[in-house]
Scaffold this active site. Structure first.
Site, PDB file in Angstrom:
ATOM      1  CE1 TYR A 159      -4.006   2.095   0.611  1.00 41.89           C
ATOM      2  CE2 TYR A 159      -2.594   3.249   2.175  1.00 41.89           C
ATOM      3  CZ  TYR A 159      -3.757   3.191   1.424  1.00 41.89           C
ATOM      4  OH  TYR A 159      -4.668   4.210   1.496  1.00 41.89           O
ATOM      5  CE  LYS A 163      -3.612   4.727  -1.848  1.00 40.76           C
ATOM      6  NZ  LYS A 163      -4.668   5.188  -2.773  1.00 40.76           N
TER       7      LYS A 163
END
Length: 270
Positions: A159, A163
């Site tokens: 993740y 990002k």
């Protein structure tokens, strides 16, 4: 005054959380919204907009599939005569496994949705927005990144890497769209109560530990989706006409220090 009167807007991940809150707010300010989501939440969001007197169409799409992104852009242009704003918000968490417990299939899927998705949104939406911006004076793309992309401690490796890529993608896209009157920015949410984080919030409520939610940020609370949506709308609006290529942290101050519990290699964090 309504900031988005007669403007054509796509919101991905519009079925819940930040995406739904943003879609409703865009519509409340006069925007004509394509609510895009992989789930039936797309139809639910569009129905809520119409029930409130707004204009919306729903589309089922996977943000990481190019043909789906093209369909969403075509729908907005066909129904609304062009495109002014793309809010590429859809994302998945990928769990909380560390690097050594993360398999290639998992990180590939997280990158596909969270990073390739915004890339596809820019690739296919920007030319349409630029064409309209030549007449309207400007358009905008907003991407949802995360404080997890700023530095370690706020998300899993998959993740966090995805990002961080979104933040850089916003900067690169802003440069490559120079002269087009299309601005590209990202928001970096901290802990926000969405479908993705619902188990965390539910557990805290059930255990009587709501005071621990967001305890590491100076405001000592988590965010509600509407708080993030308002920042996304600001960046998409003419009020932010000189903000471009930026990643704005909306995290209660968490990223001002990013305090974390450290985990030694081969040991469990305590």
């Amino acid at each position: 005054m309504a900031r988005f009167t007669d403007r054509s807007i796509i919101v991905t991940g519009a079925g819940s959380g930040i995406g739904r809150a943003a879609a409703l707010l865009f519509a409340s300010e006069g925007g004509r919204v394509v609510a895009a989501d992989l789930t039936e939440g797309a139809e639910q969001t569009a129905a809520a907009i119409v029930a409130a007197g707004g204009i919306a169409h729903a589309i089922r799409m996977d943000a990481g599939v190019e043909d789906d992104v093209v369909r969403a852009v075509d729908l907005a242009c066909d129904r609304f005569g062009g495109l002014d704003v793309m809010f590429a918000n859809a994302g998945i968490s990928g769990g909380m496994a560390n690097i050594f417990d993360t398999d290639v299939a998992l990180i590939t899927d997280v990158l596909r949705v969270n990073l390739i998705g915004p890339f596809l949104a820019i690739k296919h939406a920007a030319p349409r927005i630029a064409a309209r911006a030549a007449r309207t004076g400007g358009g905008a793309i907003v991407l949802t990144a995360s404080v997890a992309g700023i530095r370690s401690g706020a998300g899993s490796p998959a993740y966090s890497a995805s990002k961080a890529g979104v933040m850089n993608l916003a900067a690169v896209a802003a440069q490559q769209l120079a002269g087009s009157n299309v601005r590209v920015n990202a928001i970096c949410p901290g802990l926000t109560e969405t479908g993705m984080t619902k188990p965390t919030f539910d557990y805290a409520r059930d255990a009587g530990k709501t005071d621990r939610i967001g305890r590491l940020n100076p405001l000592r609370r988590g965010a509600q989706p509407g708080e993030l949506a308002k920042v996304a709308l600001f960046l998409a609006s003419d009020d932010a006409s000189y903000i471009n290529g930026q990643a704005i942290a909306v995290d209660g101050g968490l990223s001002s220090s990013h305090p974390v519990t450290r985990q030694d290699y081969g040991k469990t964090a305590v």
